[in-house]
Design a protein around this motif. Sequence first.
Motif, PDB file in Angstrom:
ATOM      1  N   THR A  73       0.837  -1.205   0.000  1.00  0.00           N
ATOM      2  CA  THR A  73       0.000   0.000   0.000  1.00  0.00           C
ATOM      3  C   THR A  73       0.867   1.248   0.000  1.00  0.00           C
ATOM      4  O   THR A  73       0.639   2.182  -0.785  1.00  0.00           O
ATOM      5  N   TYR A  74       1.867   1.274   0.882  1.00  0.00           N
ATOM      6  CA  TYR A  74       2.722   2.461   0.968  1.00  0.00           C
ATOM      7  C   TYR A  74       3.788   2.482  -0.122  1.00  0.00           C
ATOM      8  O   TYR A  74       4.051   3.534  -0.725  1.00  0.00           O
ATOM      9  N   GLN A 166      -2.640  16.084   5.647  1.00  0.00           N
ATOM     10  CA  GLN A 166      -2.945  16.902   4.479  1.00  0.00           C
ATOM     11  C   GLN A 166      -4.233  16.496   3.751  1.00  0.00           C
ATOM     12  O   GLN A 166      -5.034  17.369   3.382  1.00  0.00           O
ATOM     13  N   PRO A 167      -4.488  15.189   3.526  1.00  0.00           N
ATOM     14  CA  PRO A 167      -5.729  14.836   2.824  1.00  0.00           C
ATOM     15  C   PRO A 167      -6.973  15.339   3.543  1.00  0.00           C
ATOM     16  O   PRO A 167      -7.932  15.788   2.899  1.00  0.00           O
ATOM     17  N   LEU A 213      -7.884   2.793  -0.366  1.00  0.00           N
ATOM     18  CA  LEU A 213      -8.166   3.989   0.433  1.00  0.00           C
ATOM     19  C   LEU A 213      -6.946   4.421   1.244  1.00  0.00           C
ATOM     20  O   LEU A 213      -6.607   5.618   1.291  1.00  0.00           O
ATOM     21  N   ALA A 214      -6.275   3.463   1.880  1.00  0.00           N
ATOM     22  CA  ALA A 214      -5.081   3.810   2.665  1.00  0.00           C
ATOM     23  C   ALA A 214      -3.975   4.324   1.750  1.00  0.00           C
ATOM     24  O   ALA A 214      -3.228   5.237   2.117  1.00  0.00           O
ATOM     25  N   GLY A 215      -3.881   3.757   0.547  1.00  0.00           N
ATOM     26  CA  GLY A 215      -2.872   4.234  -0.395  1.00  0.00           C
ATOM     27  C   GLY A 215      -3.084   5.693  -0.758  1.00  0.00           C
ATOM     28  O   GLY A 215      -2.127   6.465  -0.846  1.00  0.00           O
ATOM     29  N   SER A 216      -4.335   6.078  -0.956  1.00  0.00           N
ATOM     30  CA  SER A 216      -4.628   7.477  -1.284  1.00  0.00           C
ATOM     31  C   SER A 216      -4.289   8.394  -0.120  1.00  0.00           C
ATOM     32  O   SER A 216      -3.691   9.460  -0.302  1.00  0.00           O
ATOM     33  N   LEU A 217      -4.665   7.996   1.083  1.00  0.00           N
ATOM     34  CA  LEU A 217      -4.425   8.842   2.252  1.00  0.00           C
ATOM     35  C   LEU A 217      -2.936   8.945   2.575  1.00  0.00           C
ATOM     36  O   LEU A 217      -2.432  10.031   2.877  1.00  0.00           O
ATOM     37  N   LEU A 218      -2.229   7.818   2.503  1.00  0.00           N
ATOM     38  CA  LEU A 218      -0.796   7.841   2.787  1.00  0.00           C
ATOM     39  C   LEU A 218      -0.031   8.576   1.691  1.00  0.00           C
ATOM     40  O   LEU A 218       0.918   9.313   1.966  1.00  0.00           O
ATOM     41  N   HIS A 223       4.688  11.539   2.531  1.00  0.00           N
ATOM     42  CA  HIS A 223       5.174  10.766   1.391  1.00  0.00           C
ATOM     43  C   HIS A 223       6.063  11.681   0.549  1.00  0.00           C
ATOM     44  O   HIS A 223       5.781  12.868   0.432  1.00  0.00           O
ATOM     45  N   PRO A 224       7.140  11.157  -0.032  1.00  0.00           N
ATOM     46  CA  PRO A 224       8.022  12.031  -0.826  1.00  0.00           C
ATOM     47  C   PRO A 224       7.293  12.832  -1.896  1.00  0.00           C
ATOM     48  O   PRO A 224       7.582  14.020  -2.102  1.00  0.00           O
TER      49      PRO A 224
END
Length: 323
Positions: A73-74, A166-167, A213-218, A223-224
Amino acid sequence: MGNRVARDDYEWVYTDQPHADRRKEILAKYPEIKSLMSPDSRLKWIVCMMVAVQFLAFYLVKDLDWKWVLFWTYAFGSCVNHSMTLAIHEISHNTAFGNTRPLWNRCFAIFANLPIGLPYSASFKRYHLDHHRYLGGDGIDVDIPTEFEGWFFCTRFRKFVWIILQPLFYAVRPLVINPKPISRLEIINLVIQFSFNVGLYYLWGSKPLVYMLAGSLLGMGLHPISGHFIAEHYMFLKGHETYSYYGSLNLLTFNVGYHNEHHDFPSVPGRRLPLVKKIAAEYYDDLPQYTSWVKVLYDFIMDDSLSPYSRVKRKLKGEVKQE
């Protein structure tokens, strides 16, 4: 980590944003840039490929152990999903099908939204065009943090938390700063996205849903790639409100790092922004610029002169026409 930042207000200015005048000057000197203002024929195929890649990833993660779901995910999903948000940014400027087919662009953006999981493409279009027309406009530009953000996130640790969240703030700001009546396209975007999410859960279970969903939020938090949120308009140097980044992550972000160039020529697709810089090099080479979004994030947290208040704001004059 408890040091408080020095700022207690935005940087208020009484001049117009610099991009309109610079665009006029550059076009007078280099009219050939107008030839770059046409749709990017590759964009729709790249977006379709990215959507297909994420659909394949949904299938592949459904049987993984949770630790590997979270890892991918990350390590992967967050990168693709953040890149997809920037594809939607491109589409919001009608660079997929051109200005003569606005509805095709809107529908395509809703399609590109599917693997992100959060229905935002229709709303983004409405607010992002305001950001271009009225950069830093008080009560209009929702890219500017709220008074609460500037007041509360005033220490290094709190700025670190603010970047992670941020999201959340990007979702809430429009409702606080410049709420607009919900549009038909926003309802369609919501219904299609919710139906897709439910279908994904019933088809392959909870792991692909968490991955999405976690991928979008992270991806839009710590995240770089999310360094571009800070790099674009936060005032690291007094008197400069837009900054470009010329590092390798532009390859994943549709050249959003060419941000001075983008605000000067929002109708030029990201793929062609390096040509704008090459043609009009004397206008961009001496402007402040970055080579690392990771360093931007680090400097923002550790520099006690920087905070969510480090943004240029202006009171707008005359008639305001919003999307």
